[in-house]
Design an enzyme around this catalytic site. Structure first.
Site, PDB file in Angstrom:
ATOM      1  N   THR A   4       1.557   6.843   0.393  1.00  0.00           N
ATOM      2  CA  THR A   4       0.630   5.777   0.006  1.00  0.00           C
ATOM      3  C   THR A   4       0.663   5.520  -1.496  1.00  0.00           C
ATOM      4  O   THR A   4       1.043   6.406  -2.274  1.00  0.00           O
ATOM      5  CB  THR A   4      -0.821   6.168   0.402  1.00  0.00           C
ATOM      6  OG1 THR A   4      -1.675   5.050   0.245  1.00  0.00           O
ATOM      7  CG2 THR A   4      -1.348   7.307  -0.448  1.00  0.00           C
ATOM      8  N   SER A  14       0.806  -1.217   0.000  1.00  0.00           N
ATOM      9  CA  SER A  14       0.000   0.000   0.000  1.00  0.00           C
ATOM     10  C   SER A  14       0.847   1.278   0.000  1.00  0.00           C
ATOM     11  O   SER A  14       0.291   2.377   0.070  1.00  0.00           O
ATOM     12  CB  SER A  14      -0.919   0.015   1.230  1.00  0.00           C
ATOM     13  OG  SER A  14      -0.167   0.201   2.417  1.00  0.00           O
ATOM     14  N   ARG A  73      -6.636   9.571  -9.434  1.00  0.00           N
ATOM     15  CA  ARG A  73      -7.358   9.728  -8.158  1.00  0.00           C
ATOM     16  C   ARG A  73      -6.368  10.083  -7.034  1.00  0.00           C
ATOM     17  O   ARG A  73      -5.325   9.460  -6.901  1.00  0.00           O
ATOM     18  CB  ARG A  73      -8.090   8.428  -7.821  1.00  0.00           C
ATOM     19  CG  ARG A  73      -8.771   8.405  -6.447  1.00  0.00           C
ATOM     20  CD  ARG A  73      -7.893   7.755  -5.392  1.00  0.00           C
ATOM     21  NE  ARG A  73      -8.549   7.667  -4.082  1.00  0.00           N
ATOM     22  CZ  ARG A  73      -7.930   7.334  -2.964  1.00  0.00           C
ATOM     23  NH1 ARG A  73      -6.638   7.055  -2.972  1.00  0.00           N
ATOM     24  NH2 ARG A  73      -8.582   7.272  -1.832  1.00  0.00           N
ATOM     25  N   THR A 120      -4.990   6.994   7.994  1.00  0.00           N
ATOM     26  CA  THR A 120      -4.974   5.927   6.999  1.00  0.00           C
ATOM     27  C   THR A 120      -6.424   5.468   6.834  1.00  0.00           C
ATOM     28  O   THR A 120      -7.281   5.782   7.653  1.00  0.00           O
ATOM     29  CB  THR A 120      -4.101   4.739   7.435  1.00  0.00           C
ATOM     30  OG1 THR A 120      -4.613   4.214   8.668  1.00  0.00           O
ATOM     31  CG2 THR A 120      -2.654   5.140   7.630  1.00  0.00           C
ATOM     32  N   GLY A 121      -6.652   4.713   5.791  1.00  0.00           N
ATOM     33  CA  GLY A 121      -8.010   4.251   5.537  1.00  0.00           C
ATOM     34  C   GLY A 121      -8.554   4.890   4.285  1.00  0.00           C
ATOM     35  O   GLY A 121      -7.805   5.245   3.375  1.00  0.00           O
ATOM     36  N   ASP A 128      -6.555  11.186   0.667  1.00  0.00           N
ATOM     37  CA  ASP A 128      -6.292  12.212   1.676  1.00  0.00           C
ATOM     38  C   ASP A 128      -4.810  12.425   1.935  1.00  0.00           C
ATOM     39  O   ASP A 128      -4.407  13.457   2.475  1.00  0.00           O
ATOM     40  CB  ASP A 128      -6.980  11.839   3.001  1.00  0.00           C
ATOM     41  CG  ASP A 128      -6.505  10.476   3.529  1.00  0.00           C
ATOM     42  OD1 ASP A 128      -6.197   9.582   2.715  1.00  0.00           O
ATOM     43  OD2 ASP A 128      -6.459  10.303   4.760  1.00  0.00           O
ATOM     44  N   THR A 179      -1.479   2.667   3.393  1.00  0.00           N
ATOM     45  CA  THR A 179      -0.888   3.994   3.695  1.00  0.00           C
ATOM     46  C   THR A 179      -0.042   3.929   4.969  1.00  0.00           C
ATOM     47  O   THR A 179      -0.358   3.169   5.879  1.00  0.00           O
ATOM     48  CB  THR A 179      -1.982   5.075   3.901  1.00  0.00           C
ATOM     49  OG1 THR A 179      -2.850   5.071   2.791  1.00  0.00           O
ATOM     50  CG2 THR A 179      -1.428   6.455   4.135  1.00  0.00           C
TER      51      THR A 179
END
Ligand code: GLY
Length: 311
Positions: free
Chosen positions: A184, A45, A194, A217-218, A197, A166
């Site tokens: 990330t 990631s 794309r 993260t997420g 955040d 991330t």
């Protein structure tokens, strides 16, 4: 002094602390720690070995913020450079800008002397191809770059389990200066271009020496919509404890509507060097190491339930 990181930052946290102990700044420590995660082929990631976008291209995002000056540097959708955190630092230090994306970010990386590198590993290519084979008819797959309805296939190929990853690092050095860094490869199979955040100051990254710092993260779309990292710091500025600030920012995420809501995680540090971390996922962990500790600890994040939805 202290370094706080997402759990996958474990491969870099000792090095970040070594930098602090040898007199390096919080910015030096964050960059050093994240570079080791970016080089880790086992982390799919972040950086080298990151899973690609829907066209099989590895596009990386990163940001760094100096809590002393509130200066920041960010890159988005950069291709062919394995250390976006270092490019982001150069943006902060060499340009009057904050965020470079795409071709401009690639060009700047070359001008700064960074060596280009192939980032797509055999493993990542394999996982990507298997996903396309699973979801797409052969005629679409074979001419994917020419499709004029790529957006439809992104929806099919997107996997909520892969809308995460991330790495986050926050460091506070011996002078009390705080720096936050995020890096990330973003969602696997994302639409080309794309941004999540991670390269967006206020969403995935925010640091202010006087109040503290936070990073996420997420699912980046959620942190962008909620301004999560800045919210945590702003809640601390308003007098909330770090625990209250993190919970309030998670509660803000719970107010989001829309079709796609998934995992979200926050790490935070207050101005006095106290760490905390939050997640809407029960098992989530984070890591931290103070100057007095011989080894980092892996600790549970505080669980804050938020609703999730996919499609
Ligand atoms: N949080 C990383 C991303 O959504 O890209």
């Amino acid at each position: 002094m202290i370094v706080v990181a997402s759990a996958n930052g474990g491969v870099g946290i000792r090095e970040a602390m070594r930098v602090l102990k040898s007199g390096g700044s919080a910015i030096d420590a964050v960059e050093a720690g994240i570079r080791l995660v970016e080089s880790n082929p086992d982390d799919d990631s972040v950086g080298y070995g990151g899973l690609p976008n829907i066209l099989g291209e590895v596009e990386l995002d990163a940001s760094i913020m100096d809590g002393k000056t509130l200066a920041a540097g960010c890159v988005g959708a950069i291709k062919g450079y394995g250390h976006p955190i270092s490019v982001a630092r150069k943006v902060m230090e060499r340009l009057p800008h904050v965020l470079l994306v795409g071709a401009g970010a690639n060009r700047f990386a070359a001008e700064m002397g960074f060596a280009p590198r192939e980032l797509l590993t055999d493993y990542a290519r394999d996982v990507w191809l298997k996903r396309l084979e699973h979801d797409m008819p052969a005629d679409v797959r074979q001419n994917l770059a020419e499709q004029n309805d790529l957006w439809k296939w992104v929806e099919l190929a997107t996997d909520p389990e892969r809308a995460g990853g991330t790495v986050n690092f926050i460091a506070q050095d011996g002078q009390g200066n705080i720096c936050t860094g995020v890096s990330t490869s973003g969602w696997a199979w994302k639409y080309p271009g794309r941004l999540g955040d991670s390269p967006i100051i206020g969403a995935g990254n925010y640091a202010h020496n006087r109040y503290g710092a936070a990073a996420c993260t997420g699912m980046g779309e959620m942190a962008i919509r909620s301004g999560t990292a800045r919210s945590v710091v702003l809640y601390m500025k308003m007098g909330k404890s770090i625990e209250e600030a993190g919970r309030l920012a998670m509660d803000d995420l719970d107010e989001l509507g829309g079709k796609y809501l998934s995992r979200m995680n926050i790490i935070a540090l207050d101005k006095d060097g106290r760490p905390a971390a939050f997640s809407n996922y029960q098992e989530a962990k984070f890591t931290y190491m103070t100057g007095e500790m011989q080894e980092p600890v892996l600790a549970p994040r505080q669980f804050v339930a938020t609703h999730s939805r996919w499609g």
